[in-house]
Design a protein around this motif. Structure first.
Motif, mmCIF file in Angstrom:
data_model
loop_
_atom_site.group_PDB
_atom_site.id
_atom_site.type_symbol
_atom_site.label_atom_id
_atom_site.label_comp_id
_atom_site.label_asym_id
_atom_site.label_seq_id
_atom_site.Cartn_x
_atom_site.Cartn_y
_atom_site.Cartn_z
ATOM 1 N N LEU A 492 9.286 -6.890 15.342
ATOM 2 C CA LEU A 492 9.042 -7.328 13.962
ATOM 3 C C LEU A 492 10.347 -7.409 13.186
ATOM 4 O O LEU A 492 10.550 -8.309 12.377
ATOM 5 C CB LEU A 492 8.061 -6.373 13.286
ATOM 6 N N ALA A 496 10.544 -12.241 12.177
ATOM 7 C CA ALA A 496 9.567 -12.099 11.096
ATOM 8 C C ALA A 496 8.366 -13.016 11.276
ATOM 9 O O ALA A 496 7.486 -13.052 10.450
ATOM 10 C CB ALA A 496 10.233 -12.406 9.750
ATOM 11 N N THR A 616 1.556 -9.297 5.774
ATOM 12 C CA THR A 616 2.954 -9.084 5.404
ATOM 13 C C THR A 616 3.127 -7.872 4.505
ATOM 14 O O THR A 616 4.220 -7.350 4.369
ATOM 15 C CB THR A 616 3.509 -10.320 4.674
ATOM 16 N N LYS A 617 2.031 -7.445 3.864
ATOM 17 C CA LYS A 617 2.037 -6.216 3.066
ATOM 18 C C LYS A 617 0.914 -5.335 3.582
ATOM 19 O O LYS A 617 -0.194 -5.794 3.823
ATOM 20 C CB LYS A 617 1.836 -6.552 1.585
ATOM 21 N N PHE A 619 0.683 -4.163 6.486
ATOM 22 C CA PHE A 619 0.279 -4.790 7.729
ATOM 23 C C PHE A 619 -0.211 -3.742 8.726
ATOM 24 O O PHE A 619 0.061 -2.550 8.605
ATOM 25 C CB PHE A 619 1.444 -5.578 8.330
#
Length: 699
Positions: A492, A496, A616-617, A619
């Protein structure tokens, strides 16, 4: 072309349309990076605006010219301003896919004629290619479209261009060549009595990023041209990647051998010409043949650039060598290497080569001839390029009045460097990042001759800030490893993008505390959380002990999996032993006030899954697949206090556990599934798993 398409086919083509649209961004970044900073904004705006023009014209009449009812196999006469029927998902999907192809062909011209063409002239060129030239040549070969009517004349004689080496890329290359010949080279590019001057791009790393974006988008360009998601798609994408990789290396090594150093743009344009070349035959080549096609394409890029220089044709980004030369070679390669059975052609190989050459010739004559005549005539009435002063100033300012605060700041700083006059501050543009830089620079001007002590203090502050950043990075690293497996966290950080992988064989554990919802309704919230934390903390220790990956907890349910992200052949035994230890731990757990014992239902299944990172937040690392659903059903249809497993898991753990066949259990969506109950552990994990290179430890 069949009009009946499954939802999976439609989804695939829509996804590929998005990938092809990403190529617009790739061209924008590549061309901006290969041109000078004073023209980069102009190049970027052209790459944005040309897709708007393409959309307007292709929807208005381009799509009809290309796919409407054929007039003598030359152009379409219907489907103008198409209004697709409600409920027909395939027709608008097909339109979108063809639209992004049209936009790709149009945007090729932008980079070739960069740094000298008026913006209005470029809009006219885009209109010509997207509204007239591309739709008509497209009709010649791809004209069957959604009407399934008579094909264009090239298709009728057996011409094969799978995804557009000629119909998309050569068309863009021919139009670029015509416009270059009309407007001429950039000022200073070919001085009299001296060698051609090389123009260095403003941001070569950015250009390389554009090349990678194009490579990525090309997977949708070629992969989506099947117009369905079938067994051919992986091979087509493989051929695309292989051709580009070989082409890039051959082009880089050739330029390296000739120039004595690895020239920066050689691998960039080398990879792109390989992509263009394989596009015509990606559906009918083997990977080995794709490597040959790409290698030959890589050999062509440098000689093509030298030929343009000798002819004093100034292609700013190498669009003609990449798209025109690559497109011609790729289309001929169909005849030399293409699998005739895969193309379902009735003509022989020699005849196919002749047909391919005829297709190249006819498309070239039409595309170049029409565009050259139009540009030549317009240039006689309305000059297509900017004047000399505007070109020297840069098209950012002359065409768009788009100077930047950064340029103004650099000019002021350069004046101070030349004159040595530091008494006057540089201008400050408030409320911008560059303005903040200017303010700090002015502070430096006031203190530069005053005290070295302040400079030392500044260095100390920077060191402290660096230490704080390092501390925060270490803290963030620990938090990331607490959320994701180490291998996934490392991937990761490096990439991205989308992280997903298939695992053919893992074991999934679902566990749920029986009746806990009812019990928790009588407790205080903090008591509920404390109890679950105590129980699941023990389970987390077990998961680490048995090398399992904890996926998540939902309420009083716990989920873990063995065999990923690091494959482990003994994952069924590891999961089963953890399940047994979980049951024993919970059997010793008593609620303090009521002294009530707790029991769990545990379900285990072994099978294939897909795993990846979602979001993305906040996750999460999660798994999906039919095997996951079946493991969940083993738990929900289980017996309180028991471990229930599927037959696939049972066969793998018989060495260590005594099993009892429970019989067939009806599972929603699966019918009847044979289930087993784990009655007794007959071998300790330290004994059965002693060959593993880690210590199992103790509970």
């Amino acid at each position: 072309m069949p009009t009946e398409k499954s939802l999976l086919d439609i989804l695939w083509v829509l996804v590929c349309s998005g990938l092809v649209l990403i190529m617009q961004g790739g061209f924008l970044v590549l061309e901006s990076g290969l041109t000078r900073a004073k023209n980069s904004i102009n190049v970027a705006i052209k790459n944005v605006a040309d897709f708007g023009v393409a959309t307007l014209l292709f929807y208005s009449f381009g799509f009809g010219l290309m796919f409407g009812t054929s007039w003598h196999s030359v152009f379409g006469t219907s489907l103008f301003f198409p209004n697709f029927q409600p409920g027909d998902a395939w027709a608008p999907t097909f339109f979108i896919f063809q639209l992004v192809f049209c936009g790709t062909s149009a945007t090729i011209v932008s980079g070739a004629v960069a740094e000298r063409l008026k913006f209005s002239s470029y809009m006219l060129a885009t209109a010509l290619i997207s509204g007239f030239i591309y739709p008509i040549v497209g009709h010649w070969s791809w004209g069957a479209g959604i009407l399934e009517e008579k094909n264009g004349w090239l298709s009728s004689i057996g011409f094969h261009d799978f995804a557009g080496s000629t119909l998309v890329h050569s068309v863009g290359g021919w139009v670029s060549l015509a416009l270059l010949m009309v407007v001429g080279p950039r000022i200073g590019r070919f001085p009299k009595d001296s060698a051609p001057m090389q123009v260095t791009g403003s941001n070569l790393p950015m250009a390389m990023l554009g090349g990678i974006l194009l490579w990525f988008g090309w997977m949708g360009f070629n992969g989506g041209s099947t117009l369905s998601f079938d067994e051919k798609v992986p091979g087509i994408i493989l051929n695309t990647v292989v051709s580009s990789g070989f082409s890039m290396m051959v082009a880089m090594m050739l330029a390296w051998g000739i120039k004595g150093f690895p020239e920066p743009t050689a691998p960039l344009n080398g990879s792109l010409i390989g992509l263009v070349a394989v596009t015509a035959a990606a559906d009918c080549l083997t990977p080995f043949q794709s490597a040959i096609v790409g290698s030959i394409a890589g050999l062509l890029i440098y000689p093509s650039e030298l030929l343009l220089e000798k002819l004093k044709i100034d292609d700013a980004v190498g669009a003609v060598p990449v798209h025109l030369v690559g497109g011609i070679w790729g289309t001929l390669a169909v005849g030399f290497f293409g699998d005739l059975s895969a193309m379902e052609t009735e003509i022989g190989r020699f005849s196919l080569i002749i047909v391919q050459f005829l297709g190249i010739l006819s498309v070239g004559i039409f595309s170049f001839g029409v565009s050259f005549l139009v540009f030549w005539a317009l240039n006689r009435i309305f000059p297509l390029r900017v004047d000399g002063d505007e070109e020297r100033m840069g098209l950012n300012i002359s065409e768009h009045n788009a100077t930047t605060e950064l340029i103004d700041l650099f000019l002021a700083m350069d004046y101070q460097r030349k004159t040595g006059d530091l008494a006057k501050d540089v201008p400050v543009e408030p409320f911008t990042e560059v303005g903040q830089i200017a303010e700090r620079y002015n502070l430096v001007l006031g203190k530069v001759r005053t005290t070295l002590a302040e400079n030392e203090q500044a260095r100390t502050e920077i060191a402290e800030a660096y230490e704080r950043v390092r501390h925060e990075q270490d803290r963030a690293e620990k938090l990331l490893l607490n959320v994701l497996p180490p291998s996934i966290a490392a991937e990761l950080k490096q990439n991205a993008g989308l992280i997903a992988e298939s695992y053919p064989d893992v074991s999934i554990l679902f566990a749920d505390i029986v009746g806990f919802t009812r019990l928790s309704s009588k407790m205080k919230p903090e008591s509920v959380v404390r109890i679950l934390n105590q129980i699941f903390s023990h389970f987390d220790i077990l998961a680490e002990k048995y090398r399992l990956e904890k996926i998540k907890t939902i309420g009083d349910a716990y989920m873990a999996v063995g065999g990923l992200p690091v494959p482990e052949k003994d994952h069924p035994l590891l999961v089963a032993h953890m399940a047994w230890d979980m049951k024993e731990i919970l059997s010793r757990f008593k609620l303090k006030k009521s002294r009530t014992g707790l029991r769990m239902r545990i379900g285990i299944n072994t099978g294939p899954v897909v795993a990846g990172v979602i979001g993305t937040k906040k996750f999460i690392y999660d798994i999906w697949g039919d095997a996951v659903n079946l493991a969940s059903r083993m738990e929900s249809h289980g017996v309180p206090g028991e471990i229930q497993v599927t037959e696939s898991t049972a066969e793998a753990i018989r060495s260590d556990f005594e099993l009892v066949e429970r019989g067939n259990i009806e599972v929603k969506g699966k019918g009847f599934v044979k289930a087993f109950l784990v009655r007794r552990r007959i071998r300790n994990p330290e004994e059965s798993l002693s060959h593993l290179n880690f210590s199992l430890g103790t509970n």
